[in-house]
Write an enzyme that holds these catalytic residues in place. Structure first.
Site, mmCIF file in Angstrom:
data_model
loop_
_atom_site.group_PDB
_atom_site.id
_atom_site.type_symbol
_atom_site.label_atom_id
_atom_site.label_comp_id
_atom_site.label_asym_id
_atom_site.label_seq_id
_atom_site.Cartn_x
_atom_site.Cartn_y
_atom_site.Cartn_z
ATOM 1 N N PRO A 133 0.788 -1.237 0.000
ATOM 2 C CA PRO A 133 0.000 0.000 0.000
ATOM 3 C C PRO A 133 0.819 1.286 0.000
ATOM 4 C CG PRO A 133 0.167 -0.826 2.229
ATOM 5 C CD PRO A 133 0.930 -1.798 1.357
ATOM 6 N N GLU A 134 2.101 1.212 -0.336
ATOM 7 C CA GLU A 134 2.953 2.398 -0.252
ATOM 8 C C GLU A 134 2.392 3.581 -1.029
ATOM 9 O OE1 GLU A 134 5.901 -1.084 0.222
ATOM 10 O OE2 GLU A 134 4.005 -0.671 -0.804
ATOM 11 N N VAL A 135 1.791 3.299 -2.189
ATOM 12 C CA VAL A 135 1.274 4.391 -3.021
ATOM 13 C C VAL A 135 0.213 5.200 -2.283
ATOM 14 C CG1 VAL A 135 -0.549 3.019 -4.134
ATOM 15 C CG2 VAL A 135 0.485 4.941 -5.368
ATOM 16 N N ALA A 137 0.359 6.013 0.742
ATOM 17 C CA ALA A 137 1.064 6.918 1.648
ATOM 18 C C ALA A 137 1.863 7.973 0.887
ATOM 19 C CB ALA A 137 1.994 6.120 2.559
ATOM 20 N N VAL A 139 4.239 7.387 -1.461
ATOM 21 C CA VAL A 139 5.572 6.965 -1.886
ATOM 22 C C VAL A 139 5.431 5.750 -2.802
ATOM 23 C CG1 VAL A 139 6.720 7.833 0.179
ATOM 24 C CG2 VAL A 139 5.854 5.494 0.152
#
Length: 254
Positions: A133-135, A137, A139
């Site tokens: 799920p970085e996207v 956040a 990034v």
């Protein structure tokens, strides 16, 4: 938890179990945990009494991902340097000389799912949450992209890292991200069974098999065949090489 180790290790015969051990924070990949995990894995790689390494997490899950506390306080330069240490861990696991198995319960999100992906095999409980799920956040998913390209393919990789959606273990198995889905509470048990079935084989044969996979992944098909052939010949040069034929006519032990 001040003063306690962030990584625990125990032995079961030829199998070493390495446990991420900061359960109150959900086992994030903090700088200290990454350093301890890297040091532990390096030591086990050199230990001839260990043939397989199982990686798991303490508490409610495997690994929740990046250490958000540290990300908020670190400068961009500090973050870059600390991410270099994660790259070292990435390469270490991807090229590890012994088989590695992730035993996942609860959750493996973001950097935690990366860690799972870097292991050779993964056993995941049926109620676990997996995802990148970085996207969400703000990034990009970074070091896991080359790994996902080589495991689930370009289109599946894009869906995983651009949506940031959680993926169910059953779907993760279907696309080749993990190996087995097991009932709640059974990940470590099944991972140890799998590890034991690998550990019973000659360590040289296992090591050379891993070497073939590592080296040929980015080779052309014909180059890969030639390299694999050469290592097969090398495997027969060891002093204790034998082939035992079972009654059914198939090779029982090499």
């Amino acid at each position: 938890m001040f003063g306690e180790p962030f990584v625990l290790e125990r032995r079961d015969g030829l199998v070493a179990t390495v446990t991420l051990h900061e359960p109150e924070a959900r086992n994030p990949l903090s700088p200290q945990l990454v350093r301890e995990l890297t040091a532990t894995l390096r030591a086990l790689a050199e230990d001839k009494t260990v043939r397989v390494v199982v990686l798991t997490g303490a508490g409610k899950g495997f690994c929740a991902g990046a250490d958000l506390r540290r990300m908020r306080s670190a400068s961009p330069l500090e973050d870059r340097d600390e991410y270099d240490e994660i790259l070292v861990l990435n390469r270490l696991l991807w090229e590890y000389p012994k088989p590695t198995i992730a035993a996942v319960h609860g959750f493996a999100m973001g950097a935690g799912a990366n860690l799972m992906s870097w292991c050779d095999m993964a056993v995941v409980e049926d109620n676990a949450r997996l995802g990148y799920p970085e996207v969400k956040a703000g990034v990009p998913s970074a070091t896991v992209i080359p790994t996902l390209m080589r495991t689930v393919g370009r289109k599946r990789m894009y869906e995983l890292v651009l949506t940031g959606a959680t993926i169910a273990p059953a779907e993760a198995k279907e696309i080749g991200l993990i190996n087995r889905v097991v009932p709640t509470g059974q990940a470590l048990v099944v991972a140890h069974e799998l590890a034991a079935s690998v550990a019973e084989h000659h360590p040289s044969a296992v090591r050379l098999t891993k070497e073939i996979v590592k080296v040929t992944t980015d080779m052309s098909f014909h180059q890969a065949l030639e390299y694999a052939k050469d290592l097969r010949v090398i495997s027969r040069l060891r002093d204790d090489f034998t082939v035992e034929i079972a009654q059914g006519g198939s090779a029982d032990r090499v």
